[in-house]
Every structure is written in C-alpha cells, then in structure tokens.
Design an enzyme around this catalytic site. Structure first.
Site: not given
Ligand SMILES: Cc1ncc(C[n+]2csc(CCOP(=O)(O)OP(=O)(O)O)c2C)c(N)n1
Lengths: 321, 361
Positions: B53, B121
């Site tokens: 990321e 999530h």
C-alpha cells in the site's frame, strides 16, 4: 576533467560552504530557525548537480532530494539568495513561501519535487516519476537521495522493488549518502548489512560505491552510472561515502566537528588543485572571504523583502478548478 | 441497472479513453482479476502492483507529480492505515510548494461494514481521512453517483479520496447512467469478465476476452460539495451518507406510517468539502437533526457536522441534535449479533428519530 571544470567545482564548493555557514549563523540568531544541510557532501553533490539535467517535464530529470542537497541545487544553477530566503522564511522564498525548513526545495521548472522531512518517503515517490519517464521515452531519469540510517525504513526496499517490477523497470538513480550516522546512532550499531549498495543485488539491479569526498572519483562514477540509467532505462543503486562537518543539524548544535575527525572534501580538493598549480591558497582564501561577504550582503537584501502574512496560510490548499 | 462496481468500471473506462487517465493500479487491479470487487475489469491502463500500500500511494504521487493522471486502489480501506504519512504528503504537496505542483490523483478504497467482514474488512476511514487536509473526500451511495463522482474525481486537479461502501457495491441502481444499456443482462454480457471456479479457469476464460464498452457513455459529473436531498420532509433532518442513506430511509418510511413523522434525508455524497448550505437550510426548516454514520464515535466526522450545525443554527433548533454512530470498540465482530451491536441498525435509527421528535422545545 579540464582545468576550467576543476576550478568551477572549487568555486561551487566555496559558494555552497559559505551559504551553509551563513544559514547556520542565521539559525543561531534571530534570522532563522532550524538548520540542517550538507557541509561535507560537496565533493559528491556538486558533480551530481553538474551532470544532472534540470528542466520542466518528462524530457528532463526528476529530483527527489534528501535535506542535504543544497550544493546540488547550486550546481544546477540555484541563486544562493533563494536558499537564504527560505532560511529567513520570507514570502519570496520561491520553494515554499516561508512554509518550510531550509534545504527543503521544490522547484517546478526544474522537476525538483517537494522535499519532505519524513525520512525515506521520497524513495516511494521516485518510481512514479520514473515510470512516467520510461513511458514517455527519451533519456530523462529520476534521481533520489537519502541517508544511511533511512535505509532501515521499509520504504528503502519498496523503492527498489517498484523500480525493478517486471515490465516496469524504470530509470531511477538511487543514491545513498552514507555519513555513518543517523543523528547520534552509529551505522554499525543498527545495520548488519556489509554495504548498503549491495542490497541492490537481491533486486537484480546494478549497484556500486564511491568515495563521495573525492571530486574526481564522484564525477567519474556519476558520469558512468547516469549514462547507464539514461540508456538502459533501468535503476542503479549508488552508495557514496561522505562526511558530516556540522553534525546532524541544529538539534545537535550545528557546530563544526573537531579538526581531523572527519575529512573536509573542500580542503582535500584545494590541496589537489594547489599541487596541480591551478590555484594558490591565498587566492582561495580571497575567494572565500569575498563569498562570505556576498552571503552577508544577500541576507541584508533578503531581510528587506516581505514576510508571509498570516492569512496566506489559506492559499494553495487546493488548485482552483 | 448497473451495480456500483459496474458504474465505477464504466467511469474509469471513460476516464482512460477521454480524460487522460494513464495508470489504474493496485493489488489485483489488472488482469486476470480486475479488482477483488471487479471495479477494474477490462480496463486498458489497469495493472497489478506489488502487494504494497505504501508503494501504491508513493508511486501514484510520483506519477501525479510527473503530470500523469493515476487512479490507484487500496484493496480495502482496512489496509490504508499504513499509508497515513503518505496521504499527508499527497495532501500537502500543492500547499508546501506554494502551488507549484498539481496533484491530480485519485485513490479509491472500499469502506465500511455489512458483508460479515469481521475485524479487518469492516473499517470506516472517512473520519480519519477528514483529518488529512488537502484531499477532497467522497463517499457515494448509488451507482449513478459513483459514476458521476469518479468522473469529477478524475477531472479534478487535486487529490481525491474516492471511498465507496462495501455493503452497496453489488446493489443495482434505480437510475440509468447516461449511455448505460437499458437491459442489464446486455450490460453484463458486454462488460463483466467471464468467470470460473478457479484462478486457472478464470485466466483461461479471460485470455481472449475483451469488454464491449457501451458507446454512449458521457462525462456525466456529480459536482463535489453538493449533497442530495433523498426525500423531503418537515419534522426532522437526517444527515447521512453511504449505506445509512438506505437504512435511514427504511426507518423513516416506518415512522411515517406509524407516527406520521416526516423526515428529510440528506445524502452528503461529498464529505470534504461538504454541503453546508443544503444541511443548514434543511435544519432551519425542521429544527431537528440526526447525524448518522457507522464510523467509530470519538472524533467522528459527524461530530464536526454537529458542531457546525450548533454554531450556525443554534437558535433555530427546537431539539438537541444527536449523532448516531458506530460503537466505541476496536473492531466489528463477525457474528451478526456483534456486527449489529457495533453498527447503527434500522431500529436504532428509529429510536433516535423518535427521541429527537418527542422532545418539546
Ligand atoms: C520517518 C521519520 N522518522 C524520524 C525522523 C527524525 N529524523 C530526522 S533525521 C533522522 C536521521 C536520518 O539519518 P540518515 O538517514 O542517515 O540521514 P542523515 O541525516 O545522516 O543525512 C531522524 C531519525 C524523521 N524526520 N522522519
């Protein structure tokens, strides 16, 4: 290296050292705040600036600098007055308008992207400009610099990984200026790697080391590796061994290190040129004195220039659509 | 009608064909997968990045600094937290260089709970994102808004954080996107990549696959900073976004029937800069307000709206405003009981509306 170039490098070294010493004095007076910069790195940073190709857009080089690249900027043509403006945090500071520390450059016309104080993040951004250059074609390259301690950040590896991603290998010249310390922590205390340059091996990239206190060695090595990166459109990892003549920054006092503790690349170069009968010590001292005077004069002029106003903080948050 | 995933995909296609998008990249964004939520299938500039990321945001910034138009994806909002310092740099580069460099960068990432995503999530990111100046932040709730806001994001010369809700990614729209074929089966045939039981089957099936993009797509835009009044009402204003637009509607519909309460629901759509005018006009009209979202409650973006409302409309309020947000806990648990206790549910919204509306000035 011809005579004119040798003397030009000496002149740039003098300007650079006088500029930094002026900034240091400013940091210890009411004329400035925090200082950090590159005394000790001139023999490497000046050849870097002379060999680079500053300009706007993808046909030119992109620069992602560490905070010790003032000499490089001077070699690329920066007016030292601009750096004094930044140190004096004037509205006329062309890099940041009084917003950022000295040696934190940003110059759109030369592809010098904003220097950030966050250690090693520039290593992540460099593959992006290099990807754009690779796609564009031509021989523009991306040059990114960092210190030795910063290589412990994961970002060091991220940069190397992105620049060697299959299909996206890109023209980045990665440069580590190794001065043996991160603030106060000695290199050997926290790094097991034998050399930082050899970290390139794992990524399948070319790498090498150079004595960054030696002008001719630095110039030759940079010429060689820049030609490689320009032509092959692939990265190169270069480790330059340099010194740190005023310690880390204001935070460590910004005082000259004891005589003989670390090599002064200007003295080394001067001795060489004296031996070659290109200059006398007296002539050098004259030049140095004149340059000290010029820096004082530049500061006096800069102090007449406008300060940023408080309400200017709201300018340039967004580019207006 | 198109789902939000299809809408985003069509907008990105329009962007790379007509708006100069040069790089669409992130983890599993390129072929063969085209994004774990299918948003980047079939796009000609989409490619896979390393699983990294920080590298994604860094590279996107470099591309933007070099005059490109990148759209990068962080696969889940839950994994954007290790890039916060870089998001700061992206947000300050224009300002720090006194306007010298433009940063036309879009970062898209999917947020929020609602797919039984458990602890990693289900995160929201909008409140933290709002602490990073220099970004525009959007969070659409419908496919057509997602399309229009992605077009606006690509056209904007500034960094745009394009958040989109997990819970709504496969929900079909109720309004045709300009240029979208009317028959949704036809759309599916045209732009959804063939699938298969394993990655090997998928790779095989997609070897020769090419999307057939709808011809008439346009640069339909949803301007930033313009909220949408989802339904007009006179008794209470509900300021919300994303999945809670629909949950608020459900609660409001019920209370309309049982209590005769008339609620005005505002879908903010853009969180920065947010539409003060629409919100304040509505609050002045109703005098009562519920601010609703699912992010954790401490230093919640809704608290900021709350303060602005109190500052601006204090004397026009007839009841104490409320913020209804997620629970003050470190994560969203997997069992539905845990998730429901963590994220405002329709009954919680009903209760809050009733409490506000029963207050006597
Ligand atoms: C991410 C981050 N961590 C810590 C610091 C504080 N800091 C400033 S300089 C420095 C040491 C850097 O050493 P090195 O990378 O060797 O570069 P040098 O200063 O020696 O040129 C540290 C720890 C910082 N600026 N950024």
């Amino acid at each position: 290296m011809d005579k004119a170039l040798k003397l030009k490098i000496l002149d740039l070294m003098i300007t650079s050292r006088c500029m930094e010493e002026r900034l240091i004095k400013m940091s210890k007076s009411a004329d400035g705040f925090f200082w950090l910069g590159g005394p000790g790195e001139e023999a490497f940073n000046i050849p870097l600036g002379l060999l680079a190709r500053p300009g706007q857009g993808l046909d030119y080089d992109y620069f992602h600098f560490h905070y010790r690249n003032g000499a490089t900027m001077l070699a690329m043509g920066m007016d030292p007055k601009d750096e004094i403006r930044q140190m004096n945090n004037r509205a006329t500071d062309p890099f940041s308008g009084g917003r950022n520390f000295c040696n934190h450059y940003a110059r759109y016309e030369w592809n010098v992207v904003p220097v950030t104080s966050t250690i090693q993040t520039q290593w992540l951004v460099a593959p992006g400009t290099a990807r754009a250059q690779k796609r564009h074609g031509g021989d523009g390259i991306t040059i990114v610099t960092c210190g030795d301690a910063g290589t412990a950040e994961g970002d060091f590896h991220i940069g190397l990984n992105w620049a060697t991603q299959p299909g996206h290998e890109s023209p980045v010249l990665f440069i580590i200026t190794n001065n043996q310390y991160g603030i106060s922590t000695p290199y050997e205390q926290v790094h097991g790697t034998r050399t930082l340059a050899s970290m390139g091996a794992g990524y399948g990239m070319e790498y090498g080391e150079v004595d960054g206190t030696d002008v001719e060695a630095s110039y030759a090595k940079l010429q060689e590796v820049m030609a490689y990166v320009r032509k092959e459109r692939k990265p190169f990892l270069l480790e330059a061994h340099v010194t740190r003549l005023y310690g880390h920054s204001s935070s460590s006092g910004a005082n000259r290190v004891p005589e003989g503790s670390e090599q002064d690349p200007i003295e080394t170069w001067l001795k060489k040129l004296i031996k070659q009968k290109l200059i006398t010590r007296e002539a050098y001292e004259e030049k140095f004195k004149a340059e000290v005077q010029r820096m004082n004069q530049l500061l006096a002029e800069v102090k007449q220039e406008p300060e940023p106003t408080g309400d200017s903080i709201y300018q340039h948050i967004f580019k207006e659509v | 009608m198109a789902t939000m995933a299809q809408a985003i995909r069509m907008a990105l296609h329009y962007g790379e064909e007509n708006l100069g998008v040069t790089d669409i990249f992130g983890e599993d964004v390129g072929p063969p997968l085209g994004g774990v939520f299918t948003c980047t299938q079939g796009l000609k500039t989409a490619y896979n990045s390393p699983l990294d990321e920080r590298g994604i945001i860094g590279c996107a910034l470099g591309l933007a600094l070099a005059g490109q138009r990148p759209v990068c994806e962080i696969q889940f909002g839950d994994y954007i937290f290790n890039t916060i310092d870089l998001l700061k740099i992206v947000g300050n580069s224009h300002w720090a260089s006194i306007g010298q460099f433009e940063i036309p960068l879009v970062c898209m990432t999917i947020v929020g709970a609602g797919i039984h995503g458990s602890i990693y999530h289900s995160h929201s990111f909008e409140s933290i994102a709002s602490h990073i100046p220099g970004w525009k932040i959007v969070l659409p709730s419908t496919p057509i808004d997602a399309y229009g806001m992605m077009i606006s994001a690509i056209k904007d010369p500034n960094p745009v954080m394009f958040l989109y809700p997990k819970a709504l990614i496969r929900v079909k729209g109720t309004e045709l996107i300009p240029g979208e074929p009317e028959d949704e089966k036809e759309l599916h045939r045209m732009i959804d990549a063939p699938t298969g039981p394993t990655l090997y089957h998928i790779m095989e099936a997609r070897k020769s696959w090419k999307p057939e993009w709808p011809k008439g797509l346009t640069d339909y835009q949803v301007p930033f900073g313009k909220a949408k009044i989802v339904q007009e009402g006179s008794d209470i204003t509900i300021v919300t976004y994303a999945r809670h637009v629909f949950m608020a509607k459900e609660a409001a519909d019920k209370l309309k029937q049982t209590e005769g309460i008339s609620a005005e629901i505002i879908d903010l759509r853009t969180l920065y800069p947010w539409d003060r005018e629409t919100v304040m006009n509505s609050v002045r009209k109703t005098g009562r307000v519920l601010i609703l979202n699912e992010d954790t409650p401490v230093t919640n973006f809704g608290e900021h709206i709350y303060r602005e409302i109190v500052d601006t409309c204090f004397y026009e309020l007839v009841a104490k405003p409320r913020v209804l947000a997620g629970a003050d806990v470190p994560g969203v648990g997997l069992h539905p009981n845990l998730e429901f206790a963590s994220i405002p549910q329709v009954q919680d919204i009903e209760k809050a509306i009733l409490a506000i509306c029963s207050e006597k000035p």
